[in-house]
Design a protein around this motif. Structure first.
Motif, PDB file in Angstrom:
ATOM      1  N   ALA A 345     125.459  87.903 -35.266  1.00  0.00           N
ATOM      2  CA  ALA A 345     124.539  86.832 -35.663  1.00  0.00           C
ATOM      3  C   ALA A 345     123.161  87.393 -36.001  1.00  0.00           C
ATOM      4  CB  ALA A 345     124.439  85.793 -34.552  1.00  0.00           C
ATOM      5  N   LEU A 346     122.687  88.320 -35.178  1.00  0.00           N
ATOM      6  CA  LEU A 346     121.374  88.920 -35.425  1.00  0.00           C
ATOM      7  C   LEU A 346     121.391  89.765 -36.691  1.00  0.00           C
ATOM      8  CD1 LEU A 346     120.431  89.928 -31.779  1.00  0.00           C
ATOM      9  CD2 LEU A 346     119.244  88.242 -33.193  1.00  0.00           C
ATOM     10  N   GLU A 347     122.462  90.515 -36.888  1.00  0.00           N
ATOM     11  CA  GLU A 347     122.536  91.350 -38.085  1.00  0.00           C
ATOM     12  C   GLU A 347     122.575  90.495 -39.350  1.00  0.00           C
ATOM     13  OE1 GLU A 347     122.421  94.647 -40.417  1.00  0.00           O
ATOM     14  OE2 GLU A 347     122.001  94.435 -38.273  1.00  0.00           O
ATOM     15  N   ALA A 348     123.295  89.399 -39.300  1.00  0.00           N
ATOM     16  CA  ALA A 348     123.352  88.501 -40.459  1.00  0.00           C
ATOM     17  C   ALA A 348     121.980  87.902 -40.743  1.00  0.00           C
ATOM     18  CB  ALA A 348     124.381  87.397 -40.214  1.00  0.00           C
ATOM     19  N   TYR A 349     121.269  87.531 -39.693  1.00  0.00           N
ATOM     20  CA  TYR A 349     119.930  86.968 -39.877  1.00  0.00           C
ATOM     21  C   TYR A 349     118.993  88.009 -40.486  1.00  0.00           C
ATOM     22  CZ  TYR A 349     115.626  84.370 -38.971  1.00  0.00           C
ATOM     23  OH  TYR A 349     114.428  83.701 -39.127  1.00  0.00           O
ATOM     24  N   ARG A 350     119.040  89.239 -39.961  1.00  0.00           N
ATOM     25  CA  ARG A 350     118.167  90.298 -40.480  1.00  0.00           C
ATOM     26  C   ARG A 350     118.456  90.578 -41.958  1.00  0.00           C
ATOM     27  NH1 ARG A 350     119.932  93.448 -35.287  1.00  0.00           N
ATOM     28  NH2 ARG A 350     118.375  92.741 -33.751  1.00  0.00           N
ATOM     29  N   LYS A 351     119.730  90.608 -42.309  1.00  0.00           N
ATOM     30  CA  LYS A 351     120.084  90.852 -43.712  1.00  0.00           C
ATOM     31  C   LYS A 351     119.597  89.712 -44.596  1.00  0.00           C
ATOM     32  CE  LYS A 351     124.129  93.829 -43.047  1.00  0.00           C
ATOM     33  NZ  LYS A 351     125.612  93.938 -43.204  1.00  0.00           N
ATOM     34  N   ASP A 352     119.732  88.477 -44.095  1.00  0.00           N
ATOM     35  CA  ASP A 352     119.271  87.319 -44.857  1.00  0.00           C
ATOM     36  C   ASP A 352     117.753  87.362 -45.040  1.00  0.00           C
ATOM     37  OD1 ASP A 352     119.821  84.593 -46.015  1.00  0.00           O
ATOM     38  OD2 ASP A 352     118.457  84.031 -44.410  1.00  0.00           O
ATOM     39  N   TYR A 353     117.049  87.773 -43.971  1.00  0.00           N
ATOM     40  CA  TYR A 353     115.588  87.855 -44.069  1.00  0.00           C
ATOM     41  C   TYR A 353     115.182  88.955 -45.041  1.00  0.00           C
ATOM     42  CZ  TYR A 353     110.691  88.016 -42.754  1.00  0.00           C
ATOM     43  OH  TYR A 353     109.311  87.988 -42.801  1.00  0.00           O
ATOM     44  N   ALA A 354     115.871  90.081 -44.997  1.00  0.00           N
ATOM     45  CA  ALA A 354     115.556  91.178 -45.923  1.00  0.00           C
ATOM     46  C   ALA A 354     115.809  90.750 -47.365  1.00  0.00           C
ATOM     47  CB  ALA A 354     116.389  92.408 -45.579  1.00  0.00           C
ATOM     48  N   ALA A 355     116.869  89.977 -47.584  1.00  0.00           N
ATOM     49  CA  ALA A 355     117.160  89.491 -48.934  1.00  0.00           C
ATOM     50  C   ALA A 355     116.072  88.523 -49.406  1.00  0.00           C
ATOM     51  CB  ALA A 355     118.526  88.814 -48.957  1.00  0.00           C
ATOM     52  N   TYR A 356     115.625  87.677 -48.507  1.00  0.00           N
ATOM     53  CA  TYR A 356     114.503  86.757 -48.804  1.00  0.00           C
ATOM     54  C   TYR A 356     113.264  87.550 -49.199  1.00  0.00           C
ATOM     55  CZ  TYR A 356     110.325  84.346 -46.799  1.00  0.00           C
ATOM     56  OH  TYR A 356     109.066  83.852 -46.533  1.00  0.00           O
ATOM     57  N   TYR A 357     113.001  88.612 -48.455  1.00  0.00           N
ATOM     58  CA  TYR A 357     111.840  89.453 -48.782  1.00  0.00           C
ATOM     59  C   TYR A 357     112.004  90.081 -50.168  1.00  0.00           C
ATOM     60  CZ  TYR A 357     108.363  93.157 -48.576  1.00  0.00           C
ATOM     61  OH  TYR A 357     107.311  93.977 -48.876  1.00  0.00           O
ATOM     62  N   GLN A 358     113.171  90.617 -50.432  1.00  0.00           N
ATOM     63  CA  GLN A 358     113.397  91.272 -51.718  1.00  0.00           C
ATOM     64  C   GLN A 358     113.306  90.284 -52.883  1.00  0.00           C
ATOM     65  OE1 GLN A 358     113.580  94.488 -52.257  1.00  0.00           O
ATOM     66  NE2 GLN A 358     113.431  94.952 -50.073  1.00  0.00           N
ATOM     67  N   ARG A 359     113.792  89.062 -52.694  1.00  0.00           N
ATOM     68  CA  ARG A 359     113.740  88.066 -53.762  1.00  0.00           C
ATOM     69  C   ARG A 359     112.309  87.657 -54.093  1.00  0.00           C
ATOM     70  NH1 ARG A 359     117.985  85.767 -50.795  1.00  0.00           N
ATOM     71  NH2 ARG A 359     116.590  84.206 -49.876  1.00  0.00           N
ATOM     72  N   CYS A 360     111.488  87.601 -53.060  1.00  0.00           N
ATOM     73  CA  CYS A 360     110.177  86.964 -53.227  1.00  0.00           C
ATOM     74  C   CYS A 360     109.001  87.944 -53.285  1.00  0.00           C
ATOM     75  CB  CYS A 360     109.927  85.982 -52.082  1.00  0.00           C
ATOM     76  SG  CYS A 360     111.126  84.643 -51.981  1.00  0.00           S
ATOM     77  N   ALA A 361     109.206  89.190 -52.872  1.00  0.00           N
ATOM     78  CA  ALA A 361     108.084  90.138 -52.771  1.00  0.00           C
ATOM     79  C   ALA A 361     107.447  90.370 -54.133  1.00  0.00           C
ATOM     80  CB  ALA A 361     108.568  91.451 -52.181  1.00  0.00           C
ATOM     81  N   ARG A 362     106.138  90.478 -54.096  1.00  0.00           N
ATOM     82  CA  ARG A 362     105.361  90.795 -55.297  1.00  0.00           C
ATOM     83  C   ARG A 362     104.942  92.255 -55.233  1.00  0.00           C
ATOM     84  NH1 ARG A 362     104.374  85.869 -57.704  1.00  0.00           N
ATOM     85  NH2 ARG A 362     104.516  84.051 -56.316  1.00  0.00           N
ATOM     86  N   ALA A 363     104.379  92.739 -56.314  1.00  0.00           N
ATOM     87  CA  ALA A 363     104.042  94.165 -56.405  1.00  0.00           C
ATOM     88  C   ALA A 363     103.079  94.595 -55.301  1.00  0.00           C
ATOM     89  CB  ALA A 363     103.445  94.472 -57.776  1.00  0.00           C
ATOM     90  N   ASN A 364     102.191  93.681 -54.880  1.00  0.00           N
ATOM     91  CA  ASN A 364     101.187  94.037 -53.870  1.00  0.00           C
ATOM     92  C   ASN A 364     101.475  93.440 -52.505  1.00  0.00           C
ATOM     93  OD1 ASN A 364     100.715  91.397 -54.573  1.00  0.00           O
ATOM     94  ND2 ASN A 364      98.476  91.608 -54.701  1.00  0.00           N
ATOM     95  N   SER A 365     102.708  92.958 -52.305  1.00  0.00           N
ATOM     96  CA  SER A 365     103.035  92.353 -51.002  1.00  0.00           C
ATOM     97  C   SER A 365     103.024  93.403 -49.896  1.00  0.00           C
ATOM     98  CB  SER A 365     104.416  91.695 -51.042  1.00  0.00           C
ATOM     99  OG  SER A 365     104.425  90.576 -51.891  1.00  0.00           O
ATOM    100  N   PRO A 366     102.588  93.028 -48.686  1.00  0.00           N
ATOM    101  CA  PRO A 366     102.691  93.946 -47.550  1.00  0.00           C
ATOM    102  C   PRO A 366     104.147  94.303 -47.274  1.00  0.00           C
ATOM    103  CG  PRO A 366     101.280  92.062 -47.033  1.00  0.00           C
ATOM    104  CD  PRO A 366     101.955  91.749 -48.328  1.00  0.00           C
ATOM    105  N   ALA A 367     104.354  95.380 -46.529  1.00  0.00           N
ATOM    106  CA  ALA A 367     105.712  95.787 -46.167  1.00  0.00           C
ATOM    107  C   ALA A 367     106.388  94.701 -45.339  1.00  0.00           C
ATOM    108  CB  ALA A 367     105.661  97.086 -45.383  1.00  0.00           C
ATOM    109  N   MET A 368     107.717  94.674 -45.406  1.00  0.00           N
ATOM    110  CA  MET A 368     108.465  93.673 -44.658  1.00  0.00           C
ATOM    111  C   MET A 368     108.192  93.808 -43.164  1.00  0.00           C
ATOM    112  SD  MET A 368     112.561  92.809 -44.701  1.00  0.00           S
ATOM    113  CE  MET A 368     113.045  94.055 -43.499  1.00  0.00           C
ATOM    114  N   ARG A 369     107.979  92.676 -42.536  1.00  0.00           N
ATOM    115  CA  ARG A 369     107.717  92.663 -41.098  1.00  0.00           C
ATOM    116  C   ARG A 369     109.023  92.542 -40.319  1.00  0.00           C
ATOM    117  NH1 ARG A 369     103.553  88.475 -42.611  1.00  0.00           N
ATOM    118  NH2 ARG A 369     101.778  89.680 -43.394  1.00  0.00           N
ATOM    119  N   ASP A 370     108.894  92.438 -39.015  1.00  0.00           N
ATOM    120  CA  ASP A 370     110.053  92.343 -38.126  1.00  0.00           C
ATOM    121  C   ASP A 370     111.028  91.281 -38.631  1.00  0.00           C
ATOM    122  OD1 ASP A 370     111.818  92.190 -36.034  1.00  0.00           O
ATOM    123  OD2 ASP A 370     110.385  91.413 -34.583  1.00  0.00           O
TER     124      ASP A 370
END
Length: 710
Positions: A345-370
């Motif tokens: 469950a935690l791994e699925a959530y982390r992957k989903d959050y990372a995908a959200y970050y990748q979809r939405c991050a802009r060129a100057n966005s801070p690094a992905m957080r926890d």
């Protein structure tokens, strides 16, 4: 044994429309206040009621004529809640003050939406009277509304309307044209100008609803502004209550487990979960099974609504955009299956959050957080929240309850709509928010750690707790003396805040009591990292006069009690998988025999050897075990206030008033040993300063040749 936590009753949750928002305005008190203090008074009243705004949420302002310290002329000054403040606890120095003429001059510097953030850098240039309080990003929202007093609140009832699919039409229907409506927009300079334009074009408006966000209201006086805010919220709340259709959240799917079973499950689960999400940064936990939470986690629409995420920026900044719903069926409870599914469950959530970050991050966005969840929802049980400190974990849970209330209200009359993903990301990873995070002070050495201190009401116990709290730890005290324990907890709470300190009465010689203490620590803070085993008694008598009862009492408290607490704490630490530190506060008498104290000396020697044994078993788990040996800690000690002092004085053929001087002169260094000295030694073994030490003994006795370790 008394408990340090309480769960909600099994009563049905309050429904939307049942809140009671009552004016607390006191005309007699208000008549004694100047304009600045009226703003403070209004702010504190608004912030004290969570039905009006949440912790740290919303802001207030007043435009006040003041004397310019340079020119001596009257100027208009905007007083507005400063960055990061909380209305319920704010004081006058929590408000930023800015020249209105300079704020108006900023219009000429504004270059459009793509340059929004640069406007924040101009705000310090508008500061009145060298006020050091930083102005918040919401300053333009207050500055440009052409009204003297302005409130911006986040009441659940209004956000429910703001988060409806048909928010604009509902606002018009409910308030009959008395409130304006603006589509969602990130707070900033442009929004301030839009608010100004709407108020100027519609001067009869009493407020404005911002889609998905909150409410702006105003008045000509502090009191009229306050009462306008309350009236608008009451009206929204009453309308929601009268117009809601169908069962909340699609009706009940599960029955909640009984109160005690909910708490017991949470106490078992939290250390396991904490260990899995604290590998990069220690987390602290909070458990909530209040009526509103239970209604939501037991509902048919739990999964669907949780997936939509939150709407108000204040909510998801604290809770992440969405929670993790754990797979659990209260009608067929299977704790082992729940635990077995955590990693996936935690791994699925982390992957989903990372995908959200990748979809939405802009060129100057801070690094992905926890990427770990903050909010965990368990059907039939309640809600867990985890964050870097206890207050933040608790407040995150409170914010998610706000989100629950919003979803209940919105779905009762329309359809709830979460904030669009890109908008949510742009708030979460806003460069201004990142800059605020970077300015935060470096964490203290024990930040995120949880300590249990036995004998916590005594002089050494309190000194140890003060030291650990000062280094950022949370502390659970336990002691057999309820009155002394209550006093100690209150005193330490004044130092460190009530979130960081808790207490539970227990007799450490009783196995059930000890198990209850560990459950309390887990439920209150999420787990345990540090055990300071300090409970103590003392007795002195010649061998032939030592009763079996005295012998057994010493062994029961000083050996058996230390064993029971260590065993339970050890089990919890190993389940977490984060290592830990156990520190025994033993005695010089554990190394050096004293005539006339055979029971005490033998029990203290048993403590020291027990610590060595546990050090052997703890090492593979990263659990260190060490001993601090005090001697003659007289000041602040409850042991020395009793019969022990008289017995030792008689044994040494001196008066009881001379006991401290006697022990000072007996030491090699001729110095008194204080509780604070022991606390320093305990902190050394509890912290990373001694990361490579286990099975060791540190004497804090001002020098005693007989106690030199060999």
């Amino acid at each position: 044994m008394t408990t340090a936590f309480s769960s909600a009753s099994d009563a049905a949750p309050a429904k939307a429309g049942k809140q009671s928002i009552v004016s607390a305005w006191d005309d007699a008190h208000a008549a004694t206040l100047d304009e600045a203090h009226l703003l403070l008074y209004r702010s504190n009243l608004l912030g004290a009621d969570k039905a009006i705004t949440n912790f740290g949420g919303g802001n207030t302002s007043a435009k006040i004529p003041m004397t310019d310290p340079l020119s001596g002329e009257q100027v208009e000054v905007l007083w507005v809640k400063g960055s990061g403040g909380d209305l319920g606890s704010i004081r006058l120095d929590g408000f930023a003050t800015l020249y209105m003429d300079k704020l108006n001059a900023l219009r000429g510097r504004y270059r459009g939406l793509e340059h929004e953030d640069e406007m924040v850098g101009y705000l310090p240039h508008c500061t009145f009277n060298l006020n050091g309080r930083a102005a918040s990003i919401d300053t333009p929202l207050h500055a440009y509304i052409p009204r003297r007093h302005v409130d911006h609140m986040h009441p659940d009832a209004l956000i429910a309307i703001a988060a409806c699919k048909n928010s604009r039409a509902l606002t018009a229907q409910i308030f009959e044209g008395e409130l304006g409506w603006l589509p969602w927009q990130r707070p900033g300079y442009d929004l301030g100008l839009k608010l100004e334009q709407m108020v100027r074009e519609q001067p009869a408006l009493k407020g404005i609803v911002l889609e998905g966000h909150g409410l702006f209201t105003w008045g000509d006086t502090a009191k009229s502004c306050y009462e306008n805010t309350l009236n608008v919220i009451r009206r929204a709340d009453a309308w929601l209550g009268s117009n809601a259709t169908g069962a909340a959240f699609g009706g009940q799917r599960h029955a909640a487990l009984p109160n005690g079973e909910r708490a017991a499950l949470a106490a078992r689960l939290m250390p396991l979960l904490r260990g899995k999400i604290s590998q990069a940064e220690y987390k602290l936990g909070h458990f909530d099974d209040s009526a509103a939470v239970l209604e939501f986690v037991c509902s048919n629409d739990l999964q669907a609504l949780a997936a939509l995420g939150t709407s108000c920026p204040d909510h998801f900044l604290r809770t992440k955009i969405r929670p993790l719903v754990l797979d659990y069926t209260p009608e067929a409870p299977d704790f082992d299956a729940l635990v077995a599914g955590l990693d996936d469950a935690l791994e699925a959530y982390r992957k989903d959050y990372a995908a959200y970050y990748q979809r939405c991050a802009r060129a100057n966005s801070p690094a992905m957080r926890d990427p770990n969840p903050v909010i965990y929802l368990i059907p039939g049980v309640g809600m867990l929240s985890f964050a870097k400190d206890k207050a933040t974990a608790r407040i995150a849970g409170e914010f998610y309850i706000n989100a629950i209330n919003v979803m209940r209200g919105a779905n009762g009359v329309d359809a709830y709509v979460g904030l669009p993903e890109q908008e949510a990301f742009d708030i979460e990873y806003w460069l201004l928010e990142e800059a605020k995070l970077q300015r935060m002070p470096k964490p203290k050495s024990l930040a995120g750690r949880v300590a249990l201190v036995t004998g916590g009401a005594g002089g050494i116990g309190q000194a140890v707790a003060r030291q650990l709290l000062a280094e950022g730890a949370c502390v659970m005290l336990t002691d057999i003396d309820q009155s002394a324990l209550d006093s100690a907890c209150q005193a330490l709470s004044r130092q460190a805040g009530s979130d960081a300190v808790a207490a539970v009465r227990a007799d450490i010689t009783r196995e059930d009591d000890v198990a209850g203490v560990i459950d309390n620590v887990a439920l209150r803070f999420g787990g345990i990292d540090l055990l300071v085993s300090n409970a103590g008694i003392a007795s002195a008598s010649p061998l032939e006069d030592t009763s079996l009862e005295t012998w057994q009492r010493n062994m029961s408290v000083l050996a058996t009690g230390y064993f029971l607490v260590s065993r339970s704490a050890f089990r919890s630490m190993t389940s977490q998988g984060l290592g830990g530190s156990i520190v025994y506060v033993a005695s010089k008498n554990g190394l050096v025999a004293s005539a006339g104290a055979s029971a005490y000396c033998t029990a203290k020697a048993a403590e020291i050897h027990l610590a060595r044994c546990i050090a052997l078993e703890g090492a593979p788990h990263g659990i260190r075990v060490n001993v601090v040996n005090p001697d003659a800690v007289i000041r602040g000690s409850r042991i020395w206030d009793g019969k022990w002092k008289e017995e030792r004085a008689a044994s040494n053929k001196i008066g009881s008033d001379d006991i401290e001087e006697f022990y000072r002169q007996r030491s090699l260094l001729k110095r008194s040993v204080l509780p604070e000295d022991i606390a320093e030694a305990v902190y050394f073994f509890a912290s990373e300063k001694s990361a490579k030490s286990t099975g060791n003994i540190l004497n804090v006795d001002a020098g005693n040749a007989g106690a030199f370790t060999r």
